[in-house]
Every structure is written in structure tokens, then in C-alpha cells.
Design an enzyme around this catalytic site. Structure first.
Site, PDB file in Angstrom:
ATOM      1  N   HIS A  71      -7.677 -36.946 -64.323  1.00 18.31           N
ATOM      2  CA  HIS A  71      -9.100 -37.162 -63.990  1.00 18.31           C
ATOM      3  C   HIS A  71      -9.535 -38.590 -64.312  1.00 18.31           C
ATOM      4  O   HIS A  71     -10.722 -38.859 -64.428  1.00 18.31           O
ATOM      5  CB  HIS A  71      -9.983 -36.144 -64.716  1.00 18.31           C
ATOM      6  CG  HIS A  71      -9.906 -34.769 -64.105  1.00 18.31           C
ATOM      7  ND1 HIS A  71     -10.386 -33.646 -64.706  1.00 18.31           N
ATOM      8  CD2 HIS A  71      -9.400 -34.352 -62.910  1.00 18.31           C
ATOM      9  CE1 HIS A  71     -10.163 -32.588 -63.925  1.00 18.31           C
ATOM     10  NE2 HIS A  71      -9.572 -32.989 -62.842  1.00 18.31           N
ATOM     11  N   CYS A  76     -14.777 -51.302 -58.333  1.00 22.83           N
ATOM     12  CA  CYS A  76     -15.693 -51.408 -57.197  1.00 22.83           C
ATOM     13  C   CYS A  76     -15.207 -50.452 -56.112  1.00 22.83           C
ATOM     14  O   CYS A  76     -14.032 -50.490 -55.722  1.00 22.83           O
ATOM     15  CB  CYS A  76     -15.704 -52.845 -56.679  1.00 22.83           C
ATOM     16  SG  CYS A  76     -16.638 -52.985 -55.139  1.00 22.83           S
TER      17      CYS A  76
END
Ligand code: CNA
Length: 250
Positions: free
Chosen positions: A123, A131
Site C-alpha cells: 500500500h 506528482c
């Protein structure tokens, strides 16, 4: 309880290839709240506010996300590994640990001293930011400094794109390479140890499912029941630091 600890110690001694699958419950005793326990993150915030598509499409959702995430990051940054993390490090020292597949984003397996190449963060991690447009990567602390100076939603220096911590939100694609690695280890282990996970979050929970389907024994240490309890060789509904710590020290 003593007989469960003895049985767990025996499973660990008999195993040759151990896969650890960890969840948020592993780190509650390090002071990091989990999602689903009383007092956990979802008793304070509404999970539907943090879906990936909302983060992308709604500036207000991004403000909320960074508020929640800033508070959570500070707690994770200050946290130190507990006895269960150290027991997993001790398992690696025996040479039997093939991997730690973790849903946690808190880096406590790294802090406990497990080798980075054994840790698969399916995860992601809270300790870096990217970005979403150009992929430029940032150290989380640099972004937190901007937030500390009053920026509510940081954006990319190069392309003004949306910045997001490198964690997987609901509805966001999983890292395919890490999931593939995790599944390979699930197929090769002979003992899968689940630590502090509700096992309701998919596809992550398919890792222990796959281990069982491939013939591995399953041990679950979790305070509450999980959907996989009936498929496990051993289930211990106890504090993970106490139970695993005792098993590994036996
Ligand atoms: P979860 O769904 O919150 O389940 C945690 C489980 O741990 C629950 O079933 C609890 O009963 C159990 N538990 C809590 N404390 C203990 C303890 N001391 N001993 C034994 N059992 C305990 O968390 P999952 O990891 O299963 O769900 C996956 C989510 C949670 C992932 O996306 C994570 O990124 C996310 N998460 C991570 C962190 C972290 O990095 N520390 C914190 C909160 C949430």
C-alpha cells in the site's frame, strides 16, 4: 493462552519458508491508530472523503486529505517499533523469513531492522510524495515544511500537478510489481503469519488466501475475528506484540 503460544512456536520452528503479512494492528502498540478499531482513523474521519477519484476531482477533498494526512504522518514519524516488529526482525535473523508483505505505510519494519529487500509495501509509504502528472518525487518532510508554512494543498514545482503521498487510497491502482512479488512469495512459503489485519481489504488480503491455496499453513494473530480464521491452522485473538513476542522467544 499458553498452549496457543506453544503451538505457534512449534509452527515457526517447523517452518522453512515464512511469509509475514502485516496490517495496521501490528502498529497500534507503537501508538499509530488502525482504521477499523474503536478510536481508529474511521471513528474520526469519513472514509468516503478519501477516495482517490475525489482527491483528483475536488480541491476541498484535497484540503481535507492533507489535514488528516499531516496529523497521521507526524504520529507515524515519531513512532518506534514495538515487540512484535522486533520479533519479525528476529525471524529474519533465523534465515527463514522470505518476505514481509505489509499493508502498513509507517516504515516500522525498516526501523526494526528488517532488510529493505525483504519488505514489500503493497500500500506504499507515507514517507515520500509524488506528482500525479509528471511523476517527480519529493521527500515527505520537504512537503510537510510547506504545509507547516501555511500551504494547504501542495503542488509540483516542475509542472504544477497534483501532489499526493505515495500511499494507495481507496479506488487507486495497486502497484502491480509489488503485488506480483507478494503473490510469488505467497505461493512459495510454507507458513504465512498474519499479524494485526482485519483481512477485509482486497486485493491485499488475497496474499494469505493465495498462500493457503498453495498449501501453506496459516497462523493469524489478531484481536478480532477475521474472514480467514476458519482456514487457519492457528488463530490467536490476542495482542500481537505479546503473542508473537512470546512465540519467537520460546
Ligand atoms: P484494519 O482494517 O484497521 O484492521 C486492523 C486489525 O488489527 C483489526 O482487526 C484489529 O482487531 C487488529 N488489532 C488492532 N490492534 C491490535 C493489536 N495490538 N494486536 C492484535 N490485533 C490488533 O487494518 P488492515 O491493515 O487490515 O487494513 C488495511 C489498511 C489499513 C491498509 O490500507 C493500511 O494502509 C491501513 N493503515 C495502515 C496504518 C499503518 O501504516 N500503521 C495505520 C492505519 C491504517
Amino acid at each position: 493462552m499458553d498452549s496457543l503460544i506453544a503451538k505457534g512456536a512449534e509452527l515457526i520452528q517447523e517452518a522453512e519458508k515464512i511469509l509475514v503479512f502485516s496490517g495496521a494492528g501490528l502498529s497500534t502498540e507503537s501508538g499509530i491508530p488502525d482504521f477499523r478499531s474503536p478510536g481508529g482513523v474511521w471513528s474520526k474521519y469519513d472514509p468516503s472523503d478519501f477516495y482517490f477519484d475525489k482527491f483528483i476531482s475536488d480541491e476541498k477533498a484535497r484540503v481535507k486529505y492533507w489535514q488528516m494526512s499531516t496529523e497521521f504522518y507526524q504520529t507515524m514519524k515519531d513512532a518506534v517499533p514495538n515487540r512484535a516488529h522486533m520479533a519479525i526482525k528476529a525471524l529474519e535473523d533465523t534465515g527463514k523469513l522470505i518476505a514481509v508483505v505489509t499493508q502498513n505505510i509507517d516504515r516500522l519494519h525498516h526501523k526494526a531492522g528488517n532488510s529493505p529487500d525483504k519488505i514489500i509495501e503493497i500500500h506504499g509509504t507515507a514517507f515520500s510524495v509524488s506528482c500525479l502528472s509528471c511523476g517527480k518525487s519529493y521527500d515527505r518532510d520537504d512537503i510537510q515544511e510547506r504545509i507547516g508554512s501555511g500551504v494547504k494543498v501542495p503542488s509540483c514545482d516542475d509542472c504544477s500537478g497534483i501532489l499526493k503521498p505515495d500511499t494507495i487510497s481507496f479506488g487507486q491502482a495497486m502497484p502491480q510489481d509489488k503485488m506480483a512479488q507478494a503473490m510469488t512469495h505467497a505461493r512459495e512459503c510454507d507458513l504465512c503469519i498474519v499479524l494485526g489485519s482485519s483481512l477485509v481489504v482486497y486485493p491485499a488480503a488475497s496474499v494469505p488466501v493465495n498462500a493457503v491455496e498453495s498449501g501453506a499453513k496459516l497462523m493469524i494473530i489478531n484481536s478480532d475475528e477475521t474472514p480467514l480464521d476458519s482456514t487457519a491452522e492457528l488463530v490467536v485473538h490476542e495482542s500481537v506484540s505479546q503473542a508473537l513476542g512470546d512465540m519467537v522467544e520460546m
